[in-house]
Scaffold this active site. Structure first.
Site, PDB file in Angstrom:
ATOM      1  N   GLY A 134       0.778  -1.248   0.000  1.00  0.00           N
ATOM      2  CA  GLY A 134       0.000   0.000   0.000  1.00  0.00           C
ATOM      3  C   GLY A 134       0.802   1.285   0.000  1.00  0.00           C
ATOM      4  O   GLY A 134       0.331   2.304  -0.461  1.00  0.00           O
ATOM      5  N   ASP A 181       1.107   3.434   4.262  1.00  0.00           N
ATOM      6  CA  ASP A 181      -0.102   4.065   3.735  1.00  0.00           C
ATOM      7  C   ASP A 181      -1.099   4.414   4.840  1.00  0.00           C
ATOM      8  O   ASP A 181      -1.603   5.513   4.919  1.00  0.00           O
ATOM      9  CB  ASP A 181      -0.773   3.188   2.660  1.00  0.00           C
ATOM     10  CG  ASP A 181      -1.103   1.779   3.133  1.00  0.00           C
ATOM     11  OD1 ASP A 181      -0.688   1.387   4.240  1.00  0.00           O
ATOM     12  OD2 ASP A 181      -1.788   1.045   2.394  1.00  0.00           O
ATOM     13  N   ASP A 186      -4.322   1.431  11.136  1.00  0.00           N
ATOM     14  CA  ASP A 186      -5.700   1.112  11.518  1.00  0.00           C
ATOM     15  C   ASP A 186      -5.624   0.554  12.945  1.00  0.00           C
ATOM     16  O   ASP A 186      -5.540   1.315  13.907  1.00  0.00           O
ATOM     17  CB  ASP A 186      -6.205   0.117  10.462  1.00  0.00           C
ATOM     18  CG  ASP A 186      -7.656  -0.289  10.625  1.00  0.00           C
ATOM     19  OD1 ASP A 186      -8.411   0.462  11.235  1.00  0.00           O
ATOM     20  OD2 ASP A 186      -8.032  -1.356  10.128  1.00  0.00           O
ATOM     21  N   THR A 234      -0.019  -4.123  12.182  1.00  0.00           N
ATOM     22  CA  THR A 234       0.992  -4.287  11.118  1.00  0.00           C
ATOM     23  C   THR A 234       2.220  -3.443  11.432  1.00  0.00           C
ATOM     24  O   THR A 234       3.359  -3.933  11.386  1.00  0.00           O
ATOM     25  CB  THR A 234       0.401  -3.860   9.745  1.00  0.00           C
ATOM     26  OG1 THR A 234      -0.801  -4.576   9.534  1.00  0.00           O
ATOM     27  CG2 THR A 234       1.376  -4.117   8.609  1.00  0.00           C
ATOM     28  N   LEU A 235       1.963  -2.176  11.743  1.00  0.00           N
ATOM     29  CA  LEU A 235       3.069  -1.259  12.019  1.00  0.00           C
ATOM     30  C   LEU A 235       3.871  -1.712  13.242  1.00  0.00           C
ATOM     31  O   LEU A 235       5.104  -1.658  13.240  1.00  0.00           O
ATOM     32  CB  LEU A 235       2.486   0.140  12.241  1.00  0.00           C
ATOM     33  CG  LEU A 235       3.327   1.318  11.806  1.00  0.00           C
ATOM     34  CD1 LEU A 235       3.895   1.117  10.409  1.00  0.00           C
ATOM     35  CD2 LEU A 235       2.483   2.579  11.843  1.00  0.00           C
ATOM     36  N   LYS A 281      -6.461   5.990  11.088  1.00  0.00           N
ATOM     37  CA  LYS A 281      -7.815   5.761  11.620  1.00  0.00           C
ATOM     38  C   LYS A 281      -7.657   5.522  13.114  1.00  0.00           C
ATOM     39  O   LYS A 281      -7.714   4.386  13.579  1.00  0.00           O
ATOM     40  CB  LYS A 281      -8.401   4.488  11.000  1.00  0.00           C
ATOM     41  CG  LYS A 281      -8.903   4.602   9.611  1.00  0.00           C
ATOM     42  CD  LYS A 281      -9.744   3.360   9.298  1.00  0.00           C
ATOM     43  CE  LYS A 281      -9.656   2.953   7.878  1.00  0.00           C
ATOM     44  NZ  LYS A 281     -10.263   1.638   7.617  1.00  0.00           N
TER      45      LYS A 281
END
Ligand code: 5GP
Length: 174
Positions: free
Chosen positions: A42, A98, A101, A105-106, A129
C-alpha cells in the site's frame, strides 16, 4: 470509478499534504543520509511522491507485509512478504506506510526494524484511523486523520482488487 464511491481526499489535497511533509522531513534529516523504507504494497504511491518532495540523501529499501484474514479487516497476524537487502544497523531509518488502523501491522514491522539496531527509526503514515487502534504504536507524522471507513485508491487496494491506481482516496458512499 462507479457512482457508488465518493472522493474522500483529492489528489490535489494529497499532494499538498505530502509537499509539506517532505519539507518537514528535509529539515529534520538535514545533513544526514537515511534509509527510506516504503511498506508494500500500500505504501508505494505515497513513498514515490514523498521521496520526490524531500531533499535528503537516501537509499531506498523495501519491506512487504500482508495480514492474514478478511480483505477489509486485519487479523493481526502479520506475514512478511518482502525483506530489506541492506543492513539497517546504525542507520537512520524512515518507514513510510499508507495507513494505520489497528496498529498491528506497524507494530510488527517496527519491532522487526528495531531488532536490527538502527541509529533511529521514524515512521510516517499518510492516513490514520485512530479510533480503531488496538495496540499502541509510535507514529511520528500523519498526513491525514480519517474516520472509520474503508478507503482505497492512491496505492491502497479495493475489496475487488483493482483500486490501487486511482489518484484520489475514495470510499464507498454511506
Ligand atoms: P492495521 O494492521 O493497522 O490494522 O492495518 C494496516 C493495514 O491494513 C494497512 O497497511 C492496509 O493494508 C490495511 N488497511 C487498513 N485499513 C484500510 C482501509 O481503509 N483501506 C485499505 N485499502 N486497506 C486498509
Amino acid at each position: 470509478m462507479s457512482n457508488d464511491y465518493e472522493v474522500m481526499i483529492s489528489s490535489e489535497e494529497i499532494m499538498q499534504g505530502i509537499r509539506e511533509l517532505g519539507k518537514t522531513l528535509s529539515d529534520y534529516y538535514l545533513g544526514k543520509q537515511i534509509v527510506l523504507i516504503p511498506l508494500l504494497k500500500g505504501g508505494f504511491m505515497f513513498a514515490a511522491d514523498l521521496i520526490r518532495s524531500m531533499d535528503v540523501q537516501m537509499q531506498i529499501e523495501f519491506l512487504g507485509a500482508a495480514s492474514y484474514g478478511e480483505q477489509t479487516k486485519s487479523s493481526g497476524e502479520v506475514r512478511l512478504t518482502l525483506d530489506t537487502t541492506l543492513p539497517l544497523s546504525g542507520r537512520d531509518v524512515l518507514l513510510v506506510e499508507d495507513i494505520v488502523d489497528t496498529g498491528l501491522t506497524l507494530a510488527y514491522i517496527q519491532r522487526l526494524i528495531k531488532s536490527r539496531d538502527p541509529a533511529s527509526l521514524h515512521t510516517v503514515v499518510l492516513l490514520d484511523k485512530k479510533i480503531r487502534r488496538k495496540v499502541e504504536v509510535e507514529v511520528d507524522r500523519v498526513v491525514f486523520n480519517i474516520p472509520d471507513r474503508f478507503v482505497f485508491g492512491y496505492g491502497l487496494d479495493s475489496p475487488g482488487g483493482f483500486g490501487r491506481n486511482l489518484s484520489d482516496i475514495v470510499a464507498k458512499k454511506e
